[in-house]
Design an enzyme around this catalytic site. Structure first.
Site, PDB file in Angstrom:
ATOM      1  N   CYS A  83       0.829  -1.223   0.000  1.00 42.88           N
ATOM      2  CA  CYS A  83       0.000   0.000   0.000  1.00 42.88           C
ATOM      3  C   CYS A  83       0.855   1.261   0.000  1.00 42.88           C
ATOM      4  O   CYS A  83       0.333   2.354  -0.194  1.00 42.88           O
ATOM      5  CB  CYS A  83      -0.930   0.006   1.207  1.00 42.88           C
ATOM      6  SG  CYS A  83      -1.543  -1.605   1.641  1.00 42.88           S
ATOM      7  N   HIS A 332      -9.028   4.666  -1.645  1.00 38.54           N
ATOM      8  CA  HIS A 332      -7.749   3.981  -1.436  1.00 38.54           C
ATOM      9  C   HIS A 332      -7.432   3.041  -2.605  1.00 38.54           C
ATOM     10  O   HIS A 332      -7.451   1.828  -2.446  1.00 38.54           O
ATOM     11  CB  HIS A 332      -7.815   3.218  -0.102  1.00 38.54           C
ATOM     12  CG  HIS A 332      -6.563   2.495   0.271  1.00 38.54           C
ATOM     13  ND1 HIS A 332      -5.299   2.874  -0.154  1.00 38.54           N
ATOM     14  CD2 HIS A 332      -6.371   1.394   1.056  1.00 38.54           C
ATOM     15  CE1 HIS A 332      -4.406   2.026   0.352  1.00 38.54           C
ATOM     16  NE2 HIS A 332      -5.031   1.130   1.076  1.00 38.54           N
TER      17      HIS A 332
END
Lengths: 385, 137
Positions: A83, A332
């Site tokens: 991430c 996200h």
């Protein structure tokens, strides 16, 4: 050593963008950034992405993005750090400029998630950020690992269920007027408390949504001032790792990698946590947002929820946090997230954040977290005028 | 879509740790963990050796998974736990033979061999030591 300036930015809307593929998103953001920078060529491209191999059956993203951007021949690289891929791509580009090898570099963060339509498959792909043979093997989803952290954190500091609701409530409020955000609606504490649990104690409304998106920035060794004589410099950055698996850590609630990355970035910039005026933190889950704030040193351990609840982290507060809605509500798109944060920070400091503008900050930091804190990137931007 | 490789060699390679709890011990700082390693991640020492870890321990933290990765849907809701073994080593595993509602912090658990996942349709089955509540001492 050479300075690094941000001279342009671009981003796409985040969501389930059925009519846009991986290349469409990267090209849209990349071209927008180059246009804003007023350039039609760069020396290299760094692409931040986590899962294109699994989700889109497309690797070799450096060449792929360079090709579709019409930049044949240039050096191009994919940077992956789960991430934190986007942040890692920014740092890689900055290192390339500081080295003197390149003068102007394009960073593109991109993730195309919605082509994998079954939740189980995306959950599997995301879980590859954890350790395959000893976490994922037992059925760990990324959410479940964060659930262990959240429970340990709540117990350590005696926090109640609603203490975790303040983060997503603020994020949804902030995102509601941001044009490119994925979840543009407010939520209430009642909605938070009654939302279903995905992995106890993590609720649906603790968690960032899945979405497609791309963000891009042009970094340059040369300053470029806007009409008002303002430019933005990348004055500090730091990367750090922690153990790959959660179970090998001494303490579940201490993000050692995040603390180290923050320390390194602040040392390079010559600043302290108290100097920061706006923050972008990695609230993939409410608890992760809180741990980021604590790792940055802007609140005491266990006090992050109070910072949010008090209103100090609002756009109009003394230390705005994620004025665009953060991972929770802006969205996200995993490998793109770090570049979204970076672009948002750049826009805050140059006064171009539109409705999300939180005062007129001169110094800000972004924290981008990979895995359960196993690879963390912190960038610090300063307005120069 | 499988985010793991449904072939036999990776299953075979990990058998010592997953079937017998073979881990490593650092002779300099004392850290123990799974799987075996060549270098201690805590102190960097290479003065390490293989060690069999105890099969009993207690639950330190746990969570109940409702939304599972592909290949684990069958088990939902299932419990994942951070377990402290009797020698203090911390490992991560799935709990079995227990109602998720009945799992408590500190609950004593013991290793038991169970099926973990199947690699695709008719693919190889991976087994491993899950943990269940200790029935009697």
């Amino acid at each position: 050593m050479r300075e690094v300036y941000v001279i342009g930015s671009g981003l796409t809307k985040i969501g389930n963008l059925w009519d846009k593929g991986l290349r469409d998103l990267a090209v849209e953001a990349g071209l927008a950034a180059m246009e804003e920078a007023g350039v039609d060529s760069v020396d290299a491209v760094f692409v931040g992405n986590m899962m294109s191999g699994i989700l889109n059956a497309q690797e070799n993203l450096g060449a792929y993005v360079a090709d579709y951007l019409g930049l044949p021949g240039i050096p191009a690289f994919k940077v992956e750090a789960a991430c934190a891929s986007g942040g890692a791509a920014v740092v890689s580009a900055a290192m390339a400029i500081k080295s003197g090898l390149f003068d102007r570099v394009l960073v593109v963060g991109v993730e195309k998630m919605s082509d994998m339509t079954a939740t189980e498959d995306v959950t599997s792909a995301l879980a590859t950020a954890s350790e395959a043979d000893y976490e994922m093997f037992w059925g760990a989803s990324f959410v479940s690992l964060n659930a262990l952290i959240m429970r340990a954190y709540a117990q350590r500091y005696g926090l109640r269920e609603e203490d975790f609701g303040w983060m997503p409530i603020l994020m949804h409020k902030n995102a509601s007027d941001v044009p490119y955000a994925q979840l543009r609606f407010p939520i209430t504490m009642e909605a938070y408390l009654s939302s279903p649990k995905i992995a106890d104690p993590i609720k649906l409304l603790d968690s960032a949504p899945m979405g497609d998106g791309s963000a891009a920035a042009v970094l340059s060794a040369s300053e470029r001032r806007d009409g008002e004589g303002i430019s933005v410099a990348l004055v500090g950055f730091g990367s750090a790792t922690d153990t790959m698996a959660l179970y090998t850590r001494e303490d579940l609630v201490e993000l050692k990698g995040a603390k180290l990355a923050a320390k390194r970035a602040m040392e390079m910039a010559g600043v302290t946590p108290r100097d920061l005026q706006v923050l972008e933190v990695h609230d993939a889950f409410s608890v992760m947002g809180y741990l980021n704030l604590e790792a940055l040193g802007v609140v005491e351990p266990g006090k992050a929820s109070r910072l949010i609840e008090s209103g100090d982290a609002d756009r109009s507060g003394s230390l705005p946090v994620n004025p665009e809605g953060g991972l929770k509500a802006r969205g996200h798109p995993v490998g793109a997230t770090g570049v979204y944060q970076f672009v948002e920070l750049y826009r805050q400091l140059s006064g171009r954040a539109g409705p999300a503008q939180a005062g007129s900050p001169e110094l800000g930091a972004a924290m981008n977290v990979g895995g359960t804190g196993s690879n963390v990137v912190v960038t610090i931007l300063r307005r120069v005028s | 879509m499988w985010a793991f490789n449904p072939s036999i060699p990776p299953i075979k390679r990990e058998m010592p740790s997953r079937y017998r709890l073979e881990g490593f011990e650092c002779h300099d700082c004392g850290f123990r963990s799974l799987p075996p390693r060549q270098v201690c991640p805590r102190c960097g020492s290479r003065n390490v050796s293989r060690v069999r870890l105890p099969r009993r321990g207690r639950v330190l933290q746990h969570t109940v998974v409702h939304s599972a990765p592909r290949g684990y849907e069958f088990y939902t809701p299932y419990v994942l736990a951070l377990i402290e073994l009797e020698d203090g080593t911390r490992i991560f595993s799935q709990l079995t033979d227990v109602d998720p509602e009945e799992v408590t912090q500190g609950m004593e658990v013991e290793a038991v061999l169970r099926k973990v996942r199947v690699g695709g349709h008719g693919g190889p089955v991976a087994y491993g030591l899950k943990f269940r509540p200790v029935l009697e001492r």
